[in-house]
Motif scaffolding. Structure first.
Motif, PDB file in Angstrom:
ATOM      1  N   ASP A 256      45.143  35.909  40.389  1.00  0.00           N
ATOM      2  CA  ASP A 256      45.008  37.015  39.441  1.00  0.00           C
ATOM      3  C   ASP A 256      43.800  37.859  39.842  1.00  0.00           C
ATOM      4  OD1 ASP A 256      45.015  38.761  37.366  1.00  0.00           O
ATOM      5  OD2 ASP A 256      44.688  37.279  35.782  1.00  0.00           O
ATOM      6  N   LEU A 257      44.058  39.058  40.349  1.00  0.00           N
ATOM      7  CA  LEU A 257      43.001  39.977  40.763  1.00  0.00           C
ATOM      8  C   LEU A 257      42.860  41.153  39.804  1.00  0.00           C
ATOM      9  CD1 LEU A 257      43.680  40.120  44.625  1.00  0.00           C
ATOM     10  CD2 LEU A 257      42.232  38.535  43.352  1.00  0.00           C
ATOM     11  N   SER A 258      43.340  40.996  38.579  1.00  0.00           N
ATOM     12  CA  SER A 258      43.272  42.105  37.618  1.00  0.00           C
ATOM     13  C   SER A 258      41.847  42.415  37.184  1.00  0.00           C
ATOM     14  CB  SER A 258      44.121  41.766  36.390  1.00  0.00           C
ATOM     15  OG  SER A 258      43.656  40.573  35.767  1.00  0.00           O
ATOM     16  N   THR A 259      40.931  41.445  37.320  1.00  0.00           N
ATOM     17  CA  THR A 259      39.544  41.663  36.908  1.00  0.00           C
ATOM     18  C   THR A 259      38.673  42.188  38.045  1.00  0.00           C
ATOM     19  OG1 THR A 259      39.030  39.340  37.405  1.00  0.00           O
ATOM     20  CG2 THR A 259      39.697  39.869  35.155  1.00  0.00           C
ATOM     21  N   ILE A 260      39.230  42.366  39.225  1.00  0.00           N
ATOM     22  CA  ILE A 260      38.460  42.837  40.371  1.00  0.00           C
ATOM     23  C   ILE A 260      38.432  44.363  40.345  1.00  0.00           C
ATOM     24  CG2 ILE A 260      38.185  42.729  42.856  1.00  0.00           C
ATOM     25  CD1 ILE A 260      37.961  40.057  41.361  1.00  0.00           C
ATOM     26  N   LEU A 261      37.259  44.932  40.141  1.00  0.00           N
ATOM     27  CA  LEU A 261      37.103  46.385  40.048  1.00  0.00           C
ATOM     28  C   LEU A 261      36.090  46.847  41.082  1.00  0.00           C
ATOM     29  CD1 LEU A 261      36.934  46.794  36.164  1.00  0.00           C
ATOM     30  CD2 LEU A 261      38.918  47.113  37.645  1.00  0.00           C
ATOM     31  N   LYS A 282      52.459  33.154  41.905  1.00  0.00           N
ATOM     32  CA  LYS A 282      52.153  34.173  40.899  1.00  0.00           C
ATOM     33  C   LYS A 282      51.034  35.050  41.426  1.00  0.00           C
ATOM     34  CE  LYS A 282      50.856  34.749  36.030  1.00  0.00           C
ATOM     35  NZ  LYS A 282      50.513  34.049  34.763  1.00  0.00           N
ATOM     36  N   PHE A 283      51.257  36.368  41.406  1.00  0.00           N
ATOM     37  CA  PHE A 283      50.259  37.298  41.928  1.00  0.00           C
ATOM     38  C   PHE A 283      50.176  38.519  41.025  1.00  0.00           C
ATOM     39  CE2 PHE A 283      49.284  41.035  44.672  1.00  0.00           C
ATOM     40  CZ  PHE A 283      47.964  40.719  44.925  1.00  0.00           C
ATOM     41  N   THR A 284      48.951  38.834  40.620  1.00  0.00           N
ATOM     42  CA  THR A 284      48.659  40.036  39.846  1.00  0.00           C
ATOM     43  C   THR A 284      47.742  40.915  40.685  1.00  0.00           C
ATOM     44  OG1 THR A 284      48.840  38.799  37.762  1.00  0.00           O
ATOM     45  CG2 THR A 284      47.744  40.950  37.704  1.00  0.00           C
ATOM     46  N   ALA A 285      48.213  42.103  41.025  1.00  0.00           N
ATOM     47  CA  ALA A 285      47.482  42.975  41.941  1.00  0.00           C
ATOM     48  C   ALA A 285      46.294  43.619  41.237  1.00  0.00           C
ATOM     49  CB  ALA A 285      48.405  44.061  42.492  1.00  0.00           C
ATOM     50  N   PRO A 286      45.248  43.957  41.987  1.00  0.00           N
ATOM     51  CA  PRO A 286      44.090  44.637  41.389  1.00  0.00           C
ATOM     52  C   PRO A 286      44.375  46.113  41.149  1.00  0.00           C
ATOM     53  CG  PRO A 286      43.735  44.345  43.729  1.00  0.00           C
ATOM     54  CD  PRO A 286      45.038  43.660  43.419  1.00  0.00           C
ATOM     55  N   LYS A 305      57.210  33.920  42.399  1.00  0.00           N
ATOM     56  CA  LYS A 305      58.064  33.962  41.209  1.00  0.00           C
ATOM     57  C   LYS A 305      57.626  35.066  40.237  1.00  0.00           C
ATOM     58  CE  LYS A 305      58.996  28.986  41.335  1.00  0.00           C
ATOM     59  NZ  LYS A 305      58.907  27.703  40.584  1.00  0.00           N
ATOM     60  N   TYR A 306      56.375  35.442  40.307  1.00  0.00           N
ATOM     61  CA  TYR A 306      55.810  36.420  39.370  1.00  0.00           C
ATOM     62  C   TYR A 306      55.010  37.433  40.181  1.00  0.00           C
ATOM     63  CZ  TYR A 306      53.144  38.218  35.355  1.00  0.00           C
ATOM     64  OH  TYR A 306      52.587  39.018  34.388  1.00  0.00           O
ATOM     65  N   LEU A 307      55.389  38.715  40.090  1.00  0.00           N
ATOM     66  CA  LEU A 307      54.709  39.786  40.818  1.00  0.00           C
ATOM     67  C   LEU A 307      54.426  40.924  39.849  1.00  0.00           C
ATOM     68  CD1 LEU A 307      53.631  41.057  43.407  1.00  0.00           C
ATOM     69  CD2 LEU A 307      55.957  41.848  43.899  1.00  0.00           C
ATOM     70  N   ASP A 308      53.143  41.155  39.580  1.00  0.00           N
ATOM     71  CA  ASP A 308      52.716  42.187  38.630  1.00  0.00           C
ATOM     72  C   ASP A 308      51.900  43.222  39.375  1.00  0.00           C
ATOM     73  OD1 ASP A 308      52.004  43.732  36.523  1.00  0.00           O
ATOM     74  OD2 ASP A 308      50.851  42.209  35.448  1.00  0.00           O
ATOM     75  N   LEU A 309      52.465  44.422  39.519  1.00  0.00           N
ATOM     76  CA  LEU A 309      51.776  45.544  40.157  1.00  0.00           C
ATOM     77  C   LEU A 309      51.480  46.651  39.152  1.00  0.00           C
ATOM     78  CD1 LEU A 309      53.944  45.798  43.409  1.00  0.00           C
ATOM     79  CD2 LEU A 309      51.860  44.488  43.058  1.00  0.00           C
ATOM     80  N   GLY A 310      51.494  46.316  37.889  1.00  0.00           N
ATOM     81  CA  GLY A 310      51.350  47.328  36.846  1.00  0.00           C
ATOM     82  C   GLY A 310      49.999  47.999  36.815  1.00  0.00           C
ATOM     83  N   LEU A 311      48.941  47.351  37.324  1.00  0.00           N
ATOM     84  CA  LEU A 311      47.606  47.935  37.277  1.00  0.00           C
ATOM     85  C   LEU A 311      47.274  48.781  38.498  1.00  0.00           C
ATOM     86  CD1 LEU A 311      45.568  44.879  35.922  1.00  0.00           C
ATOM     87  CD2 LEU A 311      46.446  46.823  34.627  1.00  0.00           C
TER      88      LEU A 311
END
Length: 531
Positions: A256-261, A282-286, A305-311
């Motif tokens: 989870d890289l959503s908190t990397i700014l 599971k991967f959440t893009a920054p 299985k989980y790919l979130d590029l919403g951010l």
């Protein structure tokens, strides 16, 4: 007479088939050992005496700086005196009785004051308290059979000594109390310890230094789902990328890289994806640092299985994204980036076969929505900031997969929709369990008898989220009585929860809200206000 004794010592030491040599590292001459010098040509010549100096050598112990060689020979003759040299004159192929006698003589004569023996790849070591020295039993000087017998004999001797020294209580009657302390201690199998660690809420880094086995048990758990921030992100990158031999990236399954700014680079994210690709699920893009290079590295993550590029705020071409995920057989959740603008090549795209959750956002066009062959496996569909998608395109999608949907969400803003665009949603989706509607794009007719038509089975809708942007005049579009009438007329027989945004301005003490609460209590439902 002295020369005759020396000659006999040389004769006894020159018989290799009948000798067993053990090297002894000591700082003083012991009367129990026979010390021979290399040359004594002239007795009248004075000897040069050097001060004893002890030096520690790894794998050998303490050695002296003199040129003498300390040799200990062991005899299997039980009648031999312990105060003289012990000579072993048997061959390596003698019967086991001679071997046992050899071990007994060696242990009782040499190890009588020793408490512990240490095994190393170089051989066995023990501390001789009588001579205050460390004795090294070289494995090369013994055959494998004799070396193993010697080791077992000494271990059993120490165990018997512990049994004799263990205190016994007067009322001890059970046999378990007579066992040694080492055998009384219960040890959990490694499988049980692994399960305990898996159920632990927190895996501390200090667990890694308990023992070698715990290190191998805790490393996968510690890197399973790392909690990353802008402060520790660079250290995490160094640990994953620099240590190629340890392959720590293979243990990462949730990233989870959503908190990397503003603390990462495209190259860092790209290398992380490559190192973590074998087990990443599971991967959440920054928000930043996700460009062309990370998108290429994403192709190697076949277990996702989980790919979130919403951010992602950088421009991502949908053609490249779709080409990267088309071979992901295990992918179930997919969120489009909110900044995607290029929709070319969607007609040739093949969706993942197990896709169940899809969130559409960004610059997708009406042509993409209307002409795409949507997979029938989708159960959850979200629309979030799709400025080009209008009412017609939404109902085209719902006409294709609306009956398969169980969860449907609409988020603000959707600029292409008008104030009545979502009134007909229930006509296309009869199996919904959860729905989220924006009051900005629907009206009270959405819950009328014309939209909530009777079905062959009770409508399974259980949860309704009613959100609002807070614009002027929005609160008057839907009144609590609209829900109350729908409940009294059994249009929503399975409804259990209604969550209403506080921006609608409903008064909790008004008659309309009280009637709605009473209607909900009749079927064990609740009304919530979200802020």
């Amino acid at each position: 007479m002295a020369q005759e004794e020396i000659r006999q010592s040389y004769t006894s030491l020159s018989e290799p088939p009948t000798r067993l040599k053990l090297s002894l590292c000591t700082n003083q001459y012991s009367p129990l050992h026979n010390i021979t010098t290399a040359a004594m040509a002239n007795k009248s010549r004075p000897k040069k005496v050097k001060a004893p100096y002890r030096k520690y050598v790894g794998g050998q112990g303490y050695i002296t700086n003199n040129n003498t060689t300390t040799v200990t020979t062991i005899n299997t003759d039980p009648t031999a005196s312990t105060n003289t040299d012990i000579i072993y004159s048997g061959s390596m192929e003698e019967p086991e009785q001679a071997d046992e006698q050899f071990l007994k003589n060696f242990a009782h004569s040499t190890l009588k004051d020793s408490n512990d023996i240490i095994e190393t790849p170089q051989g066995l070591y023990y501390y001789d308290e009588l001579n205050e020295s460390i004795v090294h039993i070289e494995k090369s000087s013994l055959s494998n059979a004799k070396f193993n017998k010697l080791k077992r004999f000494i271990v059993n001797r120490n165990k018997d000594k512990n049994n004799q020294e263990m205190p016994r209580t007067a009322d001890s009657t059970s046999s378990s109390e007579q066992l040694p302390i080492q055998e009384q201690q219960m040890t959990l199998p490694w499988e049980i310890q692994k399960m305990i660690l898996q159920y632990s809420e927190v895996i501390e880094p200090s667990f890694l230094v308990v023992c070698k086995t715990w290190y191998h048990l805790c490393i996968p758990l510690l890197y399973y789902s790392p909690s990353l921030t802008s402060k520790n992100f660079n250290k995490f990158v160094d640990a994953i990328i620099s240590n190629k031999k340890k392959k720590l990236g293979e243990f990462v399954q949730e990233l989870d890289l959503s908190t990397i700014l503003q603390s990462g680079k495209n190259s860092f994210v790209s290398k992380l994806l490559r190192r973590c690709s074998p087990g990443l699920t599971k991967f959440t893009a920054p928000q930043t640092s996700f460009g062309f290079a990370p998108l290429i590295s994403l192709k190697a993550c076949h277990q996702l299985k989980y790919l979130d590029l919403g951010l992602v705020s950088e421009t991502v071409k949908l053609q490249e994204l779709l080409a990267a995920i088309q071979n992901f057989k295990h992918l179930t959740h997919l969120s489009f980036p909110r900044s995607s603008i290029d929709c070319e090549g969607y007609r040739e795209f093949v969706w993942p076969t197990n896709l169940k959750y899809l969130k559409l956002s960004g610059g997708i066009t009406n042509e993409f929505v209307c002409e795409t062959e949507w997979p029938k496996t989708i159960k959850t569909l979200e629309f979030s900031y799709c400025p080009q998608v209008d009412e017609h395109a939404i109902y085209i999608v719902l006409s294709k997969i609306g009956d398969n949907l169980t969860h449907l969400y609409f988020h603000y803003p959707m600029p292409a929709l008008n104030e009545h665009s979502l009134d007909h949603v229930f006509r296309y989706c009869s199996n919904l369990i959860t729905i989220q509607l924006m009051v900005d794009y629907c009206s009270k007719w959405c819950f009328s008898e014309y939209m909530l038509t009777p079905l062959l089975i009770p409508r399974p809708l259980t949860t309704i989220y009613l959100q609002s942007s807070g614009s002027l005049g929005i609160g008057a579009k839907i009144h609590p009585d609209d829900f109350t009438i729908a409940l009294w007329e059994k249009r929503l027989p399975c409804l259990k929860s209604i969550s209403v945004s506080s921006k609608l301005g409903w008064n909790a003490t008004s008659d309309g809200v009280e009637d709605l609460v009473s209607a909900l209590e009749e079927q064990d439902a609740s009304l919530y206000v979200s802020y």
